[in-house]
Design an enzyme around this catalytic site. Structure first.
Site, PDB file in Angstrom:
ATOM      1  N   SER A   8      56.477  26.429 -40.449  1.00 46.03           N
ATOM      2  CA  SER A   8      57.553  27.349 -40.802  1.00 46.03           C
ATOM      3  C   SER A   8      57.107  28.275 -41.929  1.00 46.03           C
ATOM      4  CB  SER A   8      58.790  26.565 -41.246  1.00 46.03           C
ATOM      5  OG  SER A   8      59.701  27.471 -41.822  1.00 46.03           O
ATOM      6  N   HIS A  33      56.689  29.358 -36.666  1.00 43.87           N
ATOM      7  CA  HIS A  33      58.154  29.300 -36.756  1.00 43.87           C
ATOM      8  C   HIS A  33      58.644  30.277 -37.826  1.00 43.87           C
ATOM      9  CE1 HIS A  33      61.999  27.140 -36.132  1.00 43.87           C
ATOM     10  NE2 HIS A  33      62.187  27.240 -37.437  1.00 43.87           N
ATOM     11  N   ASP A  35      62.031  31.667 -39.748  1.00 38.05           N
ATOM     12  CA  ASP A  35      63.434  31.370 -40.053  1.00 38.05           C
ATOM     13  C   ASP A  35      64.157  32.602 -40.568  1.00 38.05           C
ATOM     14  OD1 ASP A  35      63.738  28.444 -39.629  1.00 38.05           O
ATOM     15  OD2 ASP A  35      62.096  28.371 -41.072  1.00 38.05           O
ATOM     16  N   MET A  37      67.631  34.110 -41.891  1.00 39.06           N
ATOM     17  CA  MET A  37      68.910  33.656 -42.464  1.00 39.06           C
ATOM     18  C   MET A  37      69.684  34.850 -43.003  1.00 39.06           C
ATOM     19  SD  MET A  37      67.525  30.474 -44.685  1.00 39.06           S
ATOM     20  CE  MET A  37      66.449  29.233 -43.991  1.00 39.06           C
ATOM     21  N   HIS A  66      63.797  31.491 -35.219  1.00 39.60           N
ATOM     22  CA  HIS A  66      64.998  30.664 -35.381  1.00 39.60           C
ATOM     23  C   HIS A  66      66.045  31.476 -36.138  1.00 39.60           C
ATOM     24  CE1 HIS A  66      66.754  26.808 -37.513  1.00 39.60           C
ATOM     25  NE2 HIS A  66      67.614  27.348 -36.675  1.00 39.60           N
ATOM     26  N   MET A  68      69.364  31.986 -37.890  1.00 36.36           N
ATOM     27  CA  MET A  68      70.505  31.333 -38.539  1.00 36.36           C
ATOM     28  C   MET A  68      71.412  32.454 -39.017  1.00 36.36           C
ATOM     29  SD  MET A  68      68.273  28.391 -40.428  1.00 36.36           S
ATOM     30  CE  MET A  68      66.766  29.299 -40.116  1.00 36.36           C
ATOM     31  N   MET A 137      68.432  20.322 -35.252  1.00 35.95           N
ATOM     32  CA  MET A 137      68.247  20.382 -36.705  1.00 35.95           C
ATOM     33  C   MET A 137      68.295  18.964 -37.288  1.00 35.95           C
ATOM     34  SD  MET A 137      67.621  23.468 -37.423  1.00 35.95           S
ATOM     35  CE  MET A 137      67.468  23.173 -39.204  1.00 35.95           C
ATOM     36  N   ASP A 175      63.578  20.327 -36.271  1.00 37.34           N
ATOM     37  CA  ASP A 175      63.331  21.167 -37.450  1.00 37.34           C
ATOM     38  C   ASP A 175      63.997  20.581 -38.690  1.00 37.34           C
ATOM     39  OD1 ASP A 175      62.983  23.278 -39.214  1.00 37.34           O
ATOM     40  OD2 ASP A 175      64.147  24.729 -38.052  1.00 37.34           O
TER      41      ASP A 175
HETATM   42  C1  DX5 Z   1      65.711  25.211 -42.498  1.00 38.15           C
HETATM   43  C2  DX5 Z   1      64.714  25.875 -41.588  1.00 38.15           C
HETATM   44  C3  DX5 Z   1      63.454  25.129 -41.444  1.00 38.15           C
HETATM   45  C4  DX5 Z   1      62.662  24.941 -42.712  1.00 38.15           C
HETATM   46  C5  DX5 Z   1      61.973  23.636 -42.577  1.00 38.15           C
HETATM   47  O1  DX5 Z   1      66.934  25.824 -42.342  1.00 38.15           O
HETATM   48  O2  DX5 Z   1      65.271  26.026 -40.285  1.00 38.15           O
HETATM   49  O3  DX5 Z   1      62.630  25.690 -40.422  1.00 38.15           O
HETATM   50  O4  DX5 Z   1      61.716  25.956 -42.961  1.00 38.15           O
HETATM   51  O5  DX5 Z   1      61.370  23.316 -43.783  1.00 38.15           O
HETATM   52  P1  DX5 Z   1      60.889  21.819 -44.124  1.00 38.15           P
HETATM   53  O6  DX5 Z   1      59.826  21.465 -43.108  1.00 38.15           O
HETATM   54  O7  DX5 Z   1      60.347  21.966 -45.505  1.00 38.15           O
HETATM   55  O8  DX5 Z   1      62.072  20.930 -44.022  1.00 38.15           O
HETATM   56 ZN    ZN Z   2      63.874  26.700 -38.657  1.00 34.90          ZN
END
Ligand code: DX5
Ligand code: ZN
Length: 216
Positions: A8, A33, A35, A37, A66, A68, A137, A175
C-alpha cells in the site's frame, strides 16, 4: 489459488514516491495498492489522480485502486483513465453498486467491492456474481498501521464458500494490519491478495518482507 501481495503506497515516503514505486516494481509483489480517501467516507484525506498518474508512469504492475470515497460512481471512469487496472469501491458508500460495477467495466478495468469490518459477508450476495474482486477490510478504513482484526479470517472463509456457489473466479483481497505473521493464515483461509502498508514500508528490507509474506 494464487498468492498476490499488494504493497500500500499510503505507507510510502511521498517525498520519494519514485524510489518507493520502483522498489515495488522490482519486488515479488504483483499489485500496487493505492488508497484514495475523501475525508467524508473516512476521517482522513490521502491523494487522488495526479499521484496515481505519477505511480502509473513508473510501473507496469497492476494498479489496485481502493476508493474510500462517497458516491464513487462519479469518479470511477477518471480513475481508470489515470491508470487504474482494478477499481474497488465500498458497498457502504454506493447507492447503486451494480451500476458502478458496470461503469468500471465499461471503462476497461476490473471491478471490486469492499466491506468494512461491521458489514457482513451476506450483504454481498446480490453483487457477488457481478464483481471480479471482494476486498475484506481487516481494520476500520482510514489509516495505515492499525492492528489486524482476526474476525476477517472467518469472513474470508465464508466468502470463499459463497463464491464457490455464486462466483467461482472471484478474487478475495484482505486489507489492514497484515504482515508475515498473519499472511499464511489468510492465504490458507482462501485469500488471493493481501495488502500490506506499514509492514512492507516500515521493514528494514521491504523486498525481503514481501517475500516472507509470500512464503508465510
Ligand atoms: C486503510 C487502507 C490500507 C492501509 C493498510 O484504510 O485501506 O490499505 O494502507 O495499511 P497497514 O498495512 O499499515 O494496515
Ligand atoms: Zn486499502
Amino acid at each position: 489459488m494464487q498468492r498476490i501481495i499488494a504493497p500500500s503506497m499510503l505507507s510510502a515516503d511521498f517525498g520519494q514516491l519514485d524510489r518507493d514505486t520502483r522498489m515495488v516494481d522490482c519486488s515479488a509483489a504483483e499489485w500496487v495498492h493505492i488508497d484514495v480517501m475523501d475525508g467524508v467516507f473516512v476521517p482522513n484525506i490521502s491523494f487522488g489522480f495526479p499521484v496515481l498518474r505519477a505511480i502509473r508512469k513508473v510501473t507496469a504492475k497492476t494498479l489496485d485502486v481502493h476508493l474510500m470515497i462517497v458516491e464513487p460512481e462519479r469518479y470511477v471512469e477518471r480513475f481508470v483513465a489515470a491508470g487504474a487496472d482494478i477499481v474497488t469501491f465500498h458497498l457502504e458508500a454506493c447507492a447503486d453498486p451494480a451500476g458502478c460495477i458496470a461503469s468500471i467495466r465499461s471503462a476497461g478495468a476490473r471491478a471490486g467491492i469492499s466491506i468494512k469490518p461491521a458489514t457482513p459477508v451476506a450483504a454481498l450476495r446480490d453483487v457477488l456474481p457481478l464483481v471480479d474482486l471482494v476486498l475484506v477490510m481487516s481494520v476500520e478504513p482510514g489509516f495505515g498501521g492499525q492492528a489486524f482484526m482476526p474476525e476477517a479470517l472467518d469472513k474470508v472463509r465464508e466468502l470463499r464458500t459463497m463464491a464457490g456457489e455464486l462466483r467461482p473466479e472471484l478474487l478475495i483481497e484482505v486489507d489492514g494490519g497484515i504482515s508475515a505473521r498473519n499472511a499464511g493464515a489468510l492465504f490458507d483461509a482462501g485469500a488471493d491478495a493481501l495488502v500490506a502498508g506499514s509492514s512492507v514500508f516500515g521493514a528494514e528490507d521491504p523486498e525481503t518482507e514481501i517475500r516472507r509474506m509470500l512464503e508465510a
